[in-house]
Design an enzyme around this catalytic site. Structure first.
Site, PDB file in Angstrom:
ATOM      1  N   ASP A  61     -12.367   4.384   5.022  1.00  0.00           N
ATOM      2  CA  ASP A  61     -11.515   3.322   5.584  1.00  0.00           C
ATOM      3  C   ASP A  61     -12.193   2.576   6.729  1.00  0.00           C
ATOM      4  OD1 ASP A  61      -9.803   4.524   3.870  1.00  0.00           O
ATOM      5  OD2 ASP A  61      -8.147   4.652   5.286  1.00  0.00           O
ATOM      6  N   ASP A  70      -5.689   5.355  -5.542  1.00  0.00           N
ATOM      7  CA  ASP A  70      -6.377   6.026  -4.435  1.00  0.00           C
ATOM      8  C   ASP A  70      -6.506   7.532  -4.697  1.00  0.00           C
ATOM      9  OD1 ASP A  70      -7.341   6.809  -1.999  1.00  0.00           O
ATOM     10  OD2 ASP A  70      -5.677   6.031  -0.814  1.00  0.00           O
ATOM     11  N   ARG A 127     -13.604   0.480  -4.069  1.00  0.00           N
ATOM     12  CA  ARG A 127     -13.937   0.681  -2.664  1.00  0.00           C
ATOM     13  C   ARG A 127     -15.279   1.398  -2.607  1.00  0.00           C
ATOM     14  NH1 ARG A 127      -9.766   1.604   0.992  1.00  0.00           N
ATOM     15  NH2 ARG A 127     -11.205   2.961   2.119  1.00  0.00           N
ATOM     16  N   ASP A 168       0.867  -1.189   0.000  1.00  0.00           N
ATOM     17  CA  ASP A 168       0.000   0.000   0.000  1.00  0.00           C
ATOM     18  C   ASP A 168       0.899   1.234   0.000  1.00  0.00           C
ATOM     19  OD1 ASP A 168      -2.232   1.936   1.150  1.00  0.00           O
ATOM     20  OD2 ASP A 168      -3.275   0.082   0.631  1.00  0.00           O
ATOM     21  N   ASP A 169       0.420   2.313   0.550  1.00  0.00           N
ATOM     22  CA  ASP A 169       1.115   3.600   0.526  1.00  0.00           C
ATOM     23  C   ASP A 169       2.491   3.503   1.191  1.00  0.00           C
ATOM     24  OD1 ASP A 169       1.418   6.248   0.073  1.00  0.00           O
ATOM     25  OD2 ASP A 169      -0.254   6.908   1.328  1.00  0.00           O
ATOM     26  N   LYS A 211      -3.797  -0.525  -6.762  1.00  0.00           N
ATOM     27  CA  LYS A 211      -4.826   0.184  -5.982  1.00  0.00           C
ATOM     28  C   LYS A 211      -4.604   1.667  -6.256  1.00  0.00           C
ATOM     29  CE  LYS A 211      -6.084   1.056  -1.119  1.00  0.00           C
ATOM     30  NZ  LYS A 211      -5.878   0.561   0.255  1.00  0.00           N
ATOM     31  N   GLY A 224     -16.227   5.495  -2.701  1.00  0.00           N
ATOM     32  CA  GLY A 224     -17.635   5.409  -3.101  1.00  0.00           C
ATOM     33  C   GLY A 224     -18.191   6.686  -3.714  1.00  0.00           C
TER      34      GLY A 224
HETATM   35  C1  GAL Z   1      -6.541   5.790   2.178  1.00  0.00           C
HETATM   36  C2  GAL Z   1      -7.049   4.439   1.744  1.00  0.00           C
HETATM   37  C3  GAL Z   1      -6.419   3.408   2.626  1.00  0.00           C
HETATM   38  C4  GAL Z   1      -4.919   3.474   2.478  1.00  0.00           C
HETATM   39  C5  GAL Z   1      -4.427   4.888   2.769  1.00  0.00           C
HETATM   40  C6  GAL Z   1      -2.946   5.052   2.455  1.00  0.00           C
HETATM   41  O1  GAL Z   1      -7.103   6.771   1.398  1.00  0.00           O
HETATM   42  O2  GAL Z   1      -8.443   4.404   1.830  1.00  0.00           O
HETATM   43  O3  GAL Z   1      -6.902   2.119   2.308  1.00  0.00           O
HETATM   44  O4  GAL Z   1      -4.567   3.088   1.181  1.00  0.00           O
HETATM   45  O5  GAL Z   1      -5.131   5.843   2.018  1.00  0.00           O
HETATM   46  O6  GAL Z   1      -2.483   6.329   2.746  1.00  0.00           O
END
Ligand code: GAL
Length: 746
Positions: A562, A495, A558, A419-420, A493, A541
């Site tokens: 979160d 975002d 999504r 992820d991030d 993913k 969403g």
């Molecule tokens: C949010 C996302 C999380 C995660 C996070 C990382 O926006 O919904 O699942 O990826 O960023 O910073």
């Protein structure tokens, strides 16, 4: 928001009820005066606070019209402290300020004197440190000069919020009392395993220095019959701060129990009670003989590289082979990794054989080469819910190794998604994306994952920055897609996050088209790559993404903000927000209600056990499989416990999620706290989740809903968690608080 929780979970302090003793009077404040900013004079009781606004201390300031980017702010509460409060306590030693949790750091003052501090603020020695979830309980000696007995006192709280939300938000408000001895005591209860024995460790602690005596009682109760199956009484003497009393109570982990712990203080007769549900395992152990657990169908585009691992449980060593494998493909017999590619569209069916010392199993397997991928929802792991921004290449590798060693790969978990937090602060001179020092080589990571038959996922944003402040893909979409391809990425993913700033300036930002645009752009870049990249939209969403996700060829989207590891979050996302989305999921295109919150999570370097109770975790996995959701585990796989493995590796439960019809469950019945969600399966049967979303256990007569569910005349009922056939005539089930009975009905 960074989570710091050091204590064992599930400890619930229920009451301090007096039988013959005195009950300390508590002053409760739900509102305060409030001022944004930070001046040292604010702490003074004499500061002229006229003009400060009113605010609730029971909810974050963001929810009360205070700008979300507020960093410092002060709360001020005036109170009269009556000396009589002292008489009502058997201890008379302290005045206690219970402020609840505060986002993120605070310093509290009574009449200008500092009485407590939690977390760190900029300017402090260690700098900013969030302690948002930690309850603040500050003690002041009852004879301290800063207390003005029988007069007005001023409590001021300086708060710093590193990130929204901010401020005081304890639902109970601010509570002030002169506590009794028993008020300083609390239980911490946690599961233990030594050799093969399961027990719960019950620890009784006191926050106060003065010693407390009394009796402690721990009962194990069968919640269905209310039978007490085990009782332990223990005398407690000289309990005080730093000198806890510990007992261990053994239990059978295959049965549902409630543990009730009570401590009764000797002199006052006051008591505290705590109840706890130990984890219990319903999934039967897998046989030693080989058993196929992955779905038997796999979609790939013509010519795209195939990375797939046959999920087979059973004793190792095991050989996995195929007598009639289509040419262009090969299987590594030692780990079941399938690789190669198929240039021509069409269906390719072949036999896969798994053999070990105990026996042999066979499965027909079909690869569908065409335009669709992700014929069933993706299963795997994502780094966010455990490591947050502290993810590293080593952590991904150790998690992938654990996925294999602990047998999760034998159940179809295959995606390993970063992820991030992986990008360097600046792009390379040619504009390509650069990785930071935590990721020495993406290509090597991808190659290694593929050699194990696993898949490689990555994260980016259509904006300039990701949510974590790392570089996004804006103006470099094609270059990034090309980099992903060169590293062997199988999942992106994408975002929204930083894109919000650009979107806000766009003249058409009220239109759906403006939300679609960045996602369509990346889709075109991904499709130019000679490999299949699962496209996962993450924009919470907005603009009803489920209505157009398929049109941008997204494989999942999504549907909400979160998730976090609380019942409130899981209930809202799973039960409330998915109910209307049933029509939008189908093979290749899935609703994504966010990642799983079982096991050790923490969104940071500090991990803790999920705060969901065992029954809530059964509900979580049951509902997510019914919803045909992405099944991305969000915990540290290296620290998986038996209970979490049993939740994630029940082949009959997972088969519902992976059913090839790909029809998401509908919420068919809502009857008070009972909700019944059902989904049709490819073998003609129906998966049925009977959920109790209320706070009391219930005995549910499923029979009375059969007509409405069009399930009259059922010929078989299978309990999916227990993997047992049940009676077709007696359909009454005990369903615990926040629990489920998960069935397959024919
Ligand atoms: C949010 C996302 C999380 C995660 C996070 C990382 O926006 O919904 O699942 O990826 O960023 O910073």
């Amino acid at each position: 928001m960074i989570t710091i929780m050091k204590k064992p979970i599930f400890t619930l302090l229920l009451c301090a009820s007096g039988m013959m003793g005195l009950q300390a009077q508590t002053l409760t404040f739900k509102t305060a005066k409030f001022k944004v900013g930070d001046e040292v004079g604010y702490k003074s009781p004499d500061f002229n606070a006229t003009g400060w606004r009113d605010i609730r201390v029971t909810d974050n300031w963001d929810n009360q019209g205070v700008p979300a980017d507020t960093r410092f702010a002060w709360y001020r509460i005036e109170m009269r402290l009556d000396k009589k409060m002292l008489e009502q306590s058997d201890l008379k030693e302290y005045l206690e300020f219970d402020l609840g949790p505060i986002d993120d750091a605070d310093e509290a003052y009574l009449n200008g004197e500092r009485i407590g501090k939690t977390g760190g603020m900029p300017g402090d020695k260690g700098g900013y440190a969030s302690a948002w979830s930690q309850p603040r309980r500050y003690l002041v000696k009852a004879d301290s000069k800063c207390i003005r007995w029988d007069a007005t006192n001023v409590l001021t709280v300086r708060c710093y919020s590193g990130n929204h939300p901010g401020g005081m938000f304890g639902r109970e408000g601010v509570r002030v009392r002169v506590p009794s001895r028993v008020d300083g005591t609390s239980f911490a209860i946690s599961p233990q395993k030594h050799a093969d024995k399961h027990s719960i460790a019950v620890e009784l602690k006191s926050r106060y220095a003065s010693s407390v005596s009394g009796t402690m009682k721990v009962e194990l109760v069968d919640p269905e019959t209310e039978e007490v199956v085990n009782t332990l009484n223990q005398k407690v003497s000289s309990l005080r701060e730093g000198k806890p009393v510990k007992v261990n109570v053994e239990y059978d982990p295959s049965r549902m129990f409630l543990a009730k712990a009570t401590f009764t203080e000797k002199k006052s007769g006051l008591s505290i009670t705590s109840s706890y549900q130990p984890p219990y395992i319903l999934t039967p152990p897998a046989p030693a003989t080989p058993r196929f657990n992955t779905t038997d169908i796999y979609g790939v585009r013509p010519g795209s590289p195939i990375h797939f691992r046959f999920g087979v449980s059973g004793e190792r060593p095991m050989k996995i082979t195929s007598p009639d494998l289509p040419s262009g493909l090969s299987i590594n017999p030692d780990n079941g990794a399938l690789s190669g590619s198929l240039a021509k569209a069409g269906g390719y069916t072949f036999t896969v054989v798994a053999e070990n010392a105990k026996g042999k199993a066979e499965q027909k397997f079909t690869i569908r080469v065409g335009s669709k991928i992700a014929l069933t929802p993706p299963m795997g792991w994502n780094s966010w819910n455990c490591w947050g921004l502290s993810v590293t290449q080593d952590k991904v590798i150790s998690s992938a190794k654990a996925l294999i060693e602990k047998g999760l790969a034998d159940y179809g978990y295959a995606y390993m998604n970063i992820d991030d937090g992986w990008e360097a602060p600046q792009r390379n001179a040619d504009g390509t994306i650069a990785v930071n020092e935590k990721f020495p080589s993406m290509k090597e990571l991808g190659d290694w994952l593929h050699s194990e038959g696993l898949k490689f996922g990555i994260y980016s944003s259509p904006g300039d920055l990701t949510c974590g402040g790392y570089l996004g893909s804006i103006d470099h979409e094609l270059q990034d897609a090309e980099s992903y391809n060169s590293w062997g990425v199988d999942y992106l993913k994408y975002d929204w996050c930083g894109y919000g700033r650009k979107h806000a300036t766009e003249p058409d930002n009220q239109t759906v088209a403006s939300f679609v645009r960045p996602y369509l752009l990346m889709e075109r870049c991904l499709r130019q790559q000679p490999r299949d990249i699962f496209y996962s939209l993450c924009q919470y969403g907005m603009a009803d993404v489920w209505k157009w996700g398929e049109a941008v060829d997204a494989n999942s989207w999504r549907t909400t903000g979160d998730i976090t590891d609380t019942w409130a979050s899981m209930y809202d996302i799973g039960f409330v927000r998915q109910a209307a989305l049933q029509p939008y999921a189908k093979p290749g295109h899935w609703n994504d209600p966010d990642m799983l919150i079982v096991g050790k999570v923490g969104w940071s370097a500090n991990l803790r056990d999920s705060r969901l109770t065992p029954d809530e975790q059964y509900t979580h996995i049951s509902l997510w499989t019914l919803l045909a959701s992405n099944m991305l585990i969000g915990c540290d796989l290296a620290q998986l416990d038996d209970f979490t493995i049993s939740l994630l590796c029940n082949n009959e439960v997972n088969a519902v999620n992976q059913d090839i019809l790909g029809i998401q469950a509908k919420r068919d019945i809502v009857d008070g706290d009972i909700q019944i969600w059902t989904r049709p399966l490819s073998d003609g049967s129906r998966a049925v989740g009977i959920f109790n979303v209320g706070t009391e256990p219930q005995k549910v007569d499923f029979g009375k809903y059969l007509k409405e569910l069009e399930l009259e005349g059922i010929s078989s009922v299978r309990d999916l968690w227990r993997q047992k056939n049940l009676s077709t005539s007696d359909l009454r089930y005990y369903i615990p608080t926040h629990g489920v009975r998960y069935l397959k009905v024919k």
